[in-house]
Design a protein around this motif. Sequence first.
Motif, short mmCIF file in Angstrom:
data_model
loop_
_atom_site.label_atom_id
_atom_site.label_comp_id
_atom_site.label_asym_id
_atom_site.label_seq_id
_atom_site.Cartn_x
_atom_site.Cartn_y
_atom_site.Cartn_z
N TYR A 14 -6.60 44.35 -0.60
CA TYR A 14 -6.54 44.01 1.08
C TYR A 14 -7.51 42.70 1.05
N GLN A 56 -3.69 46.08 9.17
CA GLN A 56 -2.91 44.99 8.38
C GLN A 56 -3.88 43.77 8.56
N ARG A 135 3.53 36.76 6.26
CA ARG A 135 4.27 37.79 6.36
C ARG A 135 3.47 38.92 5.30
N ALA A 136 3.00 38.23 4.25
CA ALA A 136 2.15 38.81 3.13
C ALA A 136 0.98 39.81 3.80
N ARG A 138 0.88 41.15 6.66
CA ARG A 138 1.47 42.26 7.46
C ARG A 138 2.06 43.37 6.58
N ARG A 139 2.19 42.96 5.13
CA ARG A 139 2.75 44.12 4.14
C ARG A 139 2.04 44.51 3.12
N ARG A 142 2.68 47.75 0.97
CA ARG A 142 4.18 47.99 0.89
C ARG A 142 4.97 47.22 0.00
N ARG A 144 5.59 43.55 -2.21
CA ARG A 144 6.36 42.21 -1.77
C ARG A 144 7.87 42.38 -1.44
N SER A 145 8.45 41.66 -0.57
CA SER A 145 9.88 41.89 -0.46
C SER A 145 10.72 40.80 -1.29
N ASP A 148 11.22 37.61 0.04
CA ASP A 148 10.24 36.30 -0.22
C ASP A 148 10.35 35.33 -1.25
#
Length: 237
Positions: A14, A56, A135-136, A138-139, A142, A144-145, A148
Amino acid sequence: MRPVDGMRVDVLEYCRVLASQLRLAGLPEARVRVVVQDVLAHVEATGEDPVEAFGQPTDYAAQWARPPGALRVLGLMAATAVAFPGFWLVFTAFTSPAPWAGAVPVTPFLVAAVAGAAVVGGVYPWTVGLWLERRAGRRVGRGRSPLDAVVAVLTWAALAVLVLVVVQRVLGPDGDGRTLFSVPRRVLLAVGLGGMALSLVLPSPGAQTMPRSPADHRSWWARVRSLLAGTGNRRRF
């Protein structure tokens, strides 16, 4: 510091993302250290999940500094584009067959390569790279998508193809080895080293590192050894 019972998010992960968001917004490093230290101290004292306590990283960073605006992004893009080809110029200065005290011939290939490096090095980090970094932020918690990685690979591939096409157009089908002008090797080396030095001080999306503790009085050499040993980012405040 590892997650304690009931904590979903690793507080160091974080804080690394938070520090990156604060730097991109232009917050001075001294303030970044203080903000990160406060987060670490709170989580250590309460055991609370940092996302639940502060939100976040992107949202919490916005409380300390405004997200980078268009003018700041364009300025950093231009500065990065100037700095990024420094590595190529230094390589050219050292590998040119010209005498050390002589001049290095500047060919269309060198011009195209430097321009391509400037475009790739300046455009990607402050367009797609910045989007991915935001984007990272905010995630956290959760993961990495897969999107990405797909976006990053496709963007790099598109930029590489674009640079190759431009270089081919400049050189022509048979190449172009003529000399446009010459630059003293020392000047080329100095410009390249200046670009490399500039690239080291510019913020970069994706460079998620922990700031040094305000109470860290170690010498610069001790911090370098800690970084090389891989313990720099695990050191507690």
